[in-house]
Design a protein around this motif. Sequence first.
Motif, mmCIF file in Angstrom:
data_model
loop_
_atom_site.group_PDB
_atom_site.id
_atom_site.type_symbol
_atom_site.label_atom_id
_atom_site.label_comp_id
_atom_site.label_asym_id
_atom_site.label_seq_id
_atom_site.Cartn_x
_atom_site.Cartn_y
_atom_site.Cartn_z
ATOM 1 N N MET A 120 0.848 -1.200 0.000
ATOM 2 C CA MET A 120 0.000 0.000 0.000
ATOM 3 C C MET A 120 0.881 1.248 0.000
ATOM 4 O O MET A 120 1.770 1.393 0.822
ATOM 5 N N LYS A 121 0.636 2.151 -0.957
ATOM 6 C CA LYS A 121 1.445 3.349 -1.122
ATOM 7 C C LYS A 121 0.797 4.542 -0.420
ATOM 8 O O LYS A 121 -0.426 4.632 -0.309
ATOM 9 N N ASN A 122 1.642 5.473 0.023
ATOM 10 C CA ASN A 122 1.151 6.713 0.604
ATOM 11 C C ASN A 122 1.019 7.767 -0.488
ATOM 12 O O ASN A 122 2.019 8.150 -1.112
ATOM 13 N N ILE A 123 -0.218 8.221 -0.726
ATOM 14 C CA ILE A 123 -0.511 9.216 -1.756
ATOM 15 C C ILE A 123 -0.923 10.509 -1.069
ATOM 16 O O ILE A 123 -1.875 10.535 -0.285
ATOM 17 N N LEU A 124 -0.197 11.597 -1.358
ATOM 18 C CA LEU A 124 -0.476 12.899 -0.761
ATOM 19 C C LEU A 124 -1.310 13.752 -1.704
ATOM 20 O O LEU A 124 -0.995 13.854 -2.891
ATOM 21 N N PHE B 12 7.948 16.417 5.520
ATOM 22 C CA PHE B 12 6.690 15.683 5.414
ATOM 23 C C PHE B 12 6.834 14.489 4.466
ATOM 24 O O PHE B 12 6.362 13.389 4.763
ATOM 25 N N PHE B 13 7.478 14.708 3.334
ATOM 26 C CA PHE B 13 7.676 13.634 2.351
ATOM 27 C C PHE B 13 8.508 12.505 2.956
ATOM 28 O O PHE B 13 8.208 11.329 2.775
ATOM 29 N N SER B 14 9.558 12.885 3.693
ATOM 30 C CA SER B 14 10.441 11.886 4.300
ATOM 31 C C SER B 14 9.727 11.103 5.401
ATOM 32 O O SER B 14 9.791 9.868 5.448
ATOM 33 N N LYS B 15 9.036 11.811 6.270
ATOM 34 C CA LYS B 15 8.356 11.187 7.404
ATOM 35 C C LYS B 15 7.261 10.230 6.953
ATOM 36 O O LYS B 15 7.037 9.178 7.566
#
Length: 287
Positions: A1-5, A48-51
């Motif tokens: 499952m990917k994190n999509i912002l 935010f992207f890294s975390k």
Amino acid sequence: MKNILITGASGQLAMEIKQELNNSITNNYIFTNKNELDVTNADKVSSFFSKNSIELVINCAAYTNVNGSEIDKETANLVNHLAVKNIAEACTEQGSACIHLSTDYVFAGEKNTPYTETDATSPLGAYGQTKLLGESALQHSDIDFLILRTSWLYSAFGNNFVKNILGISKERKELKVVFDQVSTPTYAKDLARFIIFIIENKLYRGRQDVYHFSNEGVCSWYDFAVEILKLAGSDCKVIPCRTEEFPTPASRPAYSVLDKAKIKTDFNFPIPYWRDSLVSLMTNYKL
């Protein structure tokens, strides 16, 4: 499952995306507004992207006030250009991809046939200029990206032409609307469905390209207003007028219809006719 912002969560497109997702089980979607993630702050974006190990960002954050952009060019540039640069840099650091929303206002409107993605850009005002600079920030990066130019966006959410016309019609017996600006209204729900289609089918990787997406067909603001009030059953009379009768701080393209041949060829995604989409909105929502 990917994190999509999805940035710009309070805007009409992001809200349509959220509504259409219906608890996707294939990805984890993170919606942020400017208070939760200030995209104009490079350090905060990078952190935010890294975390959150962002796989893909849908950048719906924008300063869309066309007249306001002429008055406050600094803010327009900060949100529409420099924030996109921050996102591109964070994507580079994390190996993330980006789908970025742009506008038909990158064109001068001097043609009389639909604009293709390869036509020369020449924005008339600060809004279009800053959005074009945002496009350039992505194009000068090495990340995977899709730039989606759209036109005359409306929905049940946010502030838009449909809701404004309906509001004014309740207060007046007649209103004037320009007939010499021509493009295509775009239902944000249709664009949201296309974006979700791209995400869920993982079609955002291996691309660095610009696409045009609007509903099918052509109309003027006058035609659009007439159809809105017709569907609403309003007896408010719409009177056609020329742009010069309503001088504004920002100039707007007289013709900004977008050619969608490329997006239909590459993705084989059905695009509804503008009147059909307007009927869908007016039927399903009490505005």
